[in-house]
Design a protein around this motif. Structure first.
Motif, short mmCIF file in Angstrom:
data_model
loop_
_atom_site.label_atom_id
_atom_site.label_comp_id
_atom_site.label_asym_id
_atom_site.label_seq_id
_atom_site.Cartn_x
_atom_site.Cartn_y
_atom_site.Cartn_z
N GLY A 50 0.83 -1.19 0.00
CA GLY A 50 0.00 0.00 0.00
C GLY A 50 0.87 1.24 0.00
N ILE A 51 0.22 2.41 -0.16
CA ILE A 51 0.95 3.67 -0.07
C ILE A 51 0.10 4.62 0.77
N LEU A 52 0.77 5.34 1.64
CA LEU A 52 0.06 6.26 2.53
C LEU A 52 0.71 7.62 2.37
N SER A 53 -0.07 8.57 1.87
CA SER A 53 0.51 9.89 1.64
C SER A 53 -0.08 10.90 2.61
N GLU A 54 0.59 12.05 2.70
CA GLU A 54 0.12 13.11 3.59
C GLU A 54 -1.33 13.49 3.25
N ARG A 55 -1.70 13.33 1.99
CA ARG A 55 -3.08 13.66 1.58
C ARG A 55 -4.10 12.74 2.24
N ASP A 56 -3.75 11.45 2.36
CA ASP A 56 -4.66 10.49 3.01
C ASP A 56 -4.88 10.91 4.47
N ILE A 57 -3.79 11.36 5.10
CA ILE A 57 -3.86 11.73 6.52
C ILE A 57 -4.69 13.01 6.69
N VAL A 58 -4.42 14.00 5.83
CA VAL A 58 -5.17 15.27 5.93
C VAL A 58 -6.66 15.03 5.68
N ARG A 59 -6.97 14.20 4.68
CA ARG A 59 -8.37 13.91 4.36
C ARG A 59 -9.06 13.23 5.55
N ALA A 60 -8.39 12.24 6.14
CA ALA A 60 -8.99 11.51 7.27
C ALA A 60 -9.15 12.44 8.48
N MET A 77 -4.25 3.57 4.14
CA MET A 77 -3.42 3.47 2.92
C MET A 77 -4.27 3.16 1.68
N THR A 78 -3.71 3.48 0.52
CA THR A 78 -4.31 3.04 -0.74
C THR A 78 -3.67 1.70 -1.06
N ARG A 79 -4.53 0.66 -1.18
CA ARG A 79 -4.00 -0.69 -1.43
C ARG A 79 -3.59 -0.88 -2.88
N ASN A 80 -2.67 -1.79 -3.09
CA ASN A 80 -2.18 -2.14 -4.43
C ASN A 80 -1.91 -0.91 -5.29
N PRO A 81 -0.98 -0.07 -4.88
CA PRO A 81 -0.70 1.15 -5.65
C PRO A 81 -0.20 0.83 -7.06
N VAL A 82 -0.39 1.80 -7.95
CA VAL A 82 0.14 1.66 -9.31
C VAL A 82 1.66 1.73 -9.20
N CYS A 83 2.34 0.74 -9.76
CA CYS A 83 3.80 0.68 -9.68
C CYS A 83 4.41 0.78 -11.07
N GLY A 100 -3.67 9.47 -12.85
CA GLY A 100 -4.16 8.95 -11.57
C GLY A 100 -4.19 9.99 -10.46
N ARG A 101 -3.67 11.20 -10.76
CA ARG A 101 -3.63 12.30 -9.78
C ARG A 101 -2.91 11.90 -8.51
N PHE A 102 -1.74 11.25 -8.65
CA PHE A 102 -0.90 11.00 -7.48
C PHE A 102 0.54 11.35 -7.82
N ARG A 103 1.36 11.51 -6.78
CA ARG A 103 2.72 12.04 -6.96
C ARG A 103 3.82 11.05 -6.62
N HIS A 104 3.42 9.85 -6.19
CA HIS A 104 4.41 8.84 -5.81
C HIS A 104 4.21 7.57 -6.60
N MET A 105 5.31 6.93 -6.97
CA MET A 105 5.16 5.62 -7.62
C MET A 105 6.28 4.68 -7.19
N PRO A 106 5.88 3.55 -6.55
CA PRO A 106 6.89 2.55 -6.18
C PRO A 106 7.48 1.93 -7.45
N VAL A 107 8.77 1.58 -7.39
CA VAL A 107 9.41 0.89 -8.50
C VAL A 107 9.61 -0.56 -8.04
P1 AMP Z 1 -0.01 11.72 -3.54
O1 AMP Z 1 -0.34 12.73 -4.59
O2 AMP Z 1 1.02 10.74 -4.03
O3 AMP Z 1 0.34 12.32 -2.23
O4 AMP Z 1 -1.30 10.80 -3.32
C1 AMP Z 1 -2.63 11.20 -3.57
C2 AMP Z 1 -3.56 10.00 -3.36
O5 AMP Z 1 -3.20 8.93 -4.27
C3 AMP Z 1 -3.49 9.36 -1.98
O6 AMP Z 1 -4.77 8.83 -1.68
C4 AMP Z 1 -2.50 8.23 -2.12
O7 AMP Z 1 -2.71 7.17 -1.21
C5 AMP Z 1 -2.77 7.78 -3.54
N1 AMP Z 1 -1.56 7.29 -4.21
C6 AMP Z 1 -0.30 7.77 -4.12
N2 AMP Z 1 0.54 7.10 -4.91
C7 AMP Z 1 -0.20 6.16 -5.54
C8 AMP Z 1 0.08 5.13 -6.50
N3 AMP Z 1 1.32 4.94 -6.98
N4 AMP Z 1 -0.94 4.34 -6.90
C9 AMP Z 1 -2.19 4.52 -6.43
N5 AMP Z 1 -2.54 5.47 -5.54
C10 AMP Z 1 -1.56 6.29 -5.10
#
Ligand code: AMP
Length: 144
Positions: A50-60, A77-83, A100-107
């Protein structure tokens, strides 16, 4: 430009992961201390469960109040993040992050975590590549 080059330009470094049982209070301390915007949640420590970002915490916090600080990482956390993989191109990763409007991506490689790239890493690498291409073109035009 591919993800492997971006990881190399970041100078390696370990990926910050937390276990699913880590409390949100502990996660906020890690985010602040390490000056990062998100952590990968992993039970064994080398997968991206999963991935847990500051946005998840602020929203909760906004929805449910300060009580969420004693919740665990896996609840928010967001489960099974896009990698992505090392061989993926920077443009493709940027497109997936933008769509996907997110800023992190696991490799990952063979299901194992080998790094993380942020939108900032990708933009920085692309800008540096564009600058080198411009210099090369200017050199060609000037006949150097
Ligand atoms: P971020 O912009 O990365 O801070 O994340 C914004 C939202 O997208 C949060 O709900 C994160 O949990 C989720 N998120 C962040 N990275 C990923 C990812 N690689 N795949 C799916 N969801 C993600």
């Amino acid at each position: 430009m591919i993800v492997q080059q971006i990881l190399k330009s970041k100078g390696g470094g370990t990926v910050i992961t937390v276990s699913p049982e880590t409390t949100i209070t502990e996660v906020t301390k890690i985010l602040a201390e390490k000056r990062i915007g998100g952590v990968i949640v992993s039970k064994p420590g080398d997968t991206a469960d999963g991935i847990l970002s500051e946005r998840d915490i602020v929203r909760a916090l906004s929805h449910r109040g300060a009580g969420i600080l004693s919740d665990t990482a896996e609840t928010l956390m967001t489960r099974n993040p896009v990698c992505c993989e090392r061989a993926d191109t920077a443009d493709e990763v940027l497109r997936r992050m933008t769509d996907g409007r997110f800023r992190h991506m696991p490799v990952v490689e063979d299901g194992k975590l080998v790094g993380i790239v942020t939108i900032g890493d990708v933009v920085k690498a692309r800008l540096s590549q564009l600058s080198m291409e411009r210099d090369a073109l200017e050199g060609m035009i000037a006949g150097h």
